[in-house]
Scaffold this motif. Structure first.
Motif, mmCIF file in Angstrom:
data_model
loop_
_atom_site.group_PDB
_atom_site.id
_atom_site.type_symbol
_atom_site.label_atom_id
_atom_site.label_comp_id
_atom_site.label_asym_id
_atom_site.label_seq_id
_atom_site.Cartn_x
_atom_site.Cartn_y
_atom_site.Cartn_z
ATOM 1 N N VAL A 57 39.419 -6.178 65.029
ATOM 2 C CA VAL A 57 38.943 -6.971 66.156
ATOM 3 C C VAL A 57 37.755 -7.805 65.701
ATOM 4 O O VAL A 57 36.788 -7.278 65.162
ATOM 5 C CB VAL A 57 38.556 -6.072 67.343
ATOM 6 N N TRP A 58 37.841 -9.113 65.899
ATOM 7 C CA TRP A 58 36.769 -10.053 65.605
ATOM 8 C C TRP A 58 36.231 -10.587 66.923
ATOM 9 O O TRP A 58 36.985 -10.761 67.879
ATOM 10 C CB TRP A 58 37.283 -11.190 64.737
ATOM 11 N N TYR A 59 34.926 -10.868 66.954
ATOM 12 C CA TYR A 59 34.259 -11.268 68.190
ATOM 13 C C TYR A 59 33.420 -12.525 67.936
ATOM 14 O O TYR A 59 32.738 -12.634 66.909
ATOM 15 C CB TYR A 59 33.360 -10.118 68.652
ATOM 16 N N CYS A 60 33.466 -13.469 68.884
ATOM 17 C CA CYS A 60 32.639 -14.670 68.813
ATOM 18 C C CYS A 60 31.546 -14.551 69.873
ATOM 19 O O CYS A 60 31.834 -14.663 71.070
ATOM 20 C CB CYS A 60 33.467 -15.931 69.046
ATOM 21 N N PRO A 61 30.284 -14.302 69.469
ATOM 22 C CA PRO A 61 29.213 -14.117 70.451
ATOM 23 C C PRO A 61 28.952 -15.370 71.298
ATOM 24 O O PRO A 61 28.510 -15.266 72.430
ATOM 25 C CB PRO A 61 27.984 -13.775 69.618
ATOM 26 N N ARG A 62 29.215 -16.538 70.748
ATOM 27 C CA ARG A 62 28.960 -17.783 71.478
ATOM 28 C C ARG A 62 29.871 -17.924 72.691
ATOM 29 O O ARG A 62 29.440 -18.341 73.761
ATOM 30 C CB ARG A 62 29.164 -18.971 70.527
ATOM 31 N N THR A 63 31.162 -17.538 72.550
ATOM 32 C CA THR A 63 32.128 -17.716 73.642
ATOM 33 C C THR A 63 32.523 -16.406 74.312
ATOM 34 O O THR A 63 33.084 -16.421 75.395
ATOM 35 C CB THR A 63 33.406 -18.384 73.114
ATOM 36 N N GLY A 64 32.296 -15.264 73.632
ATOM 37 C CA GLY A 64 32.731 -13.985 74.167
ATOM 38 C C GLY A 64 34.195 -13.683 73.892
ATOM 39 O O GLY A 64 34.715 -12.656 74.303
ATOM 40 N N GLU A 65 34.865 -14.558 73.172
ATOM 41 C CA GLU A 65 36.291 -14.382 72.874
ATOM 42 C C GLU A 65 36.490 -13.332 71.791
ATOM 43 O O GLU A 65 35.652 -13.141 70.917
ATOM 44 C CB GLU A 65 36.868 -15.725 72.423
ATOM 45 N N ARG A 66 37.629 -12.655 71.865
ATOM 46 C CA ARG A 66 38.007 -11.667 70.860
ATOM 47 C C ARG A 66 39.296 -12.129 70.186
ATOM 48 O O ARG A 66 40.131 -12.747 70.813
ATOM 49 C CB ARG A 66 38.231 -10.312 71.510
#
Length: 77
Positions: A57-66
């Motif tokens: 699982v990868w997470y983008c803190p800027r958008t909250g998308e996984r």
């Protein structure tokens, strides 16, 4: 005419929601590589019950998308 159209619209909306979120929710296809620079690898890993693949699982803190990326083990070997 209006009293008939409004309930019909609600019925169609419920059917569309059911279609897209049935059977465990909306499934994205796993990626072969991490999505980009802004993405952070989490400690979450799991075996996809349908394909048997290990996914990270990868997470983008800027958008909250996984995003789900195939693990180095490929098919779980």
């Amino acid at each position: 005419m209006i009293p008939f159209v409004f309930p019909l619209g609600i019925f169609v909306a419920v059917i569309l929601v059911w279609f897209f979120f049935r059977s465990g929710g909306y499934k994205r296809h796993p990626l072969d590589a991490p999505p980009g620079r802004d993405w952070i690898l989490t400690a979450e890993r799991f075996r996809d019950p349908q394909s048997g693949e290990m996914l990270e699982v990868w997470y983008c803190p800027r958008t909250g998308e996984r995003a789900y990326v195939r693990g180095w083990g490929g098919n779980g070997a």
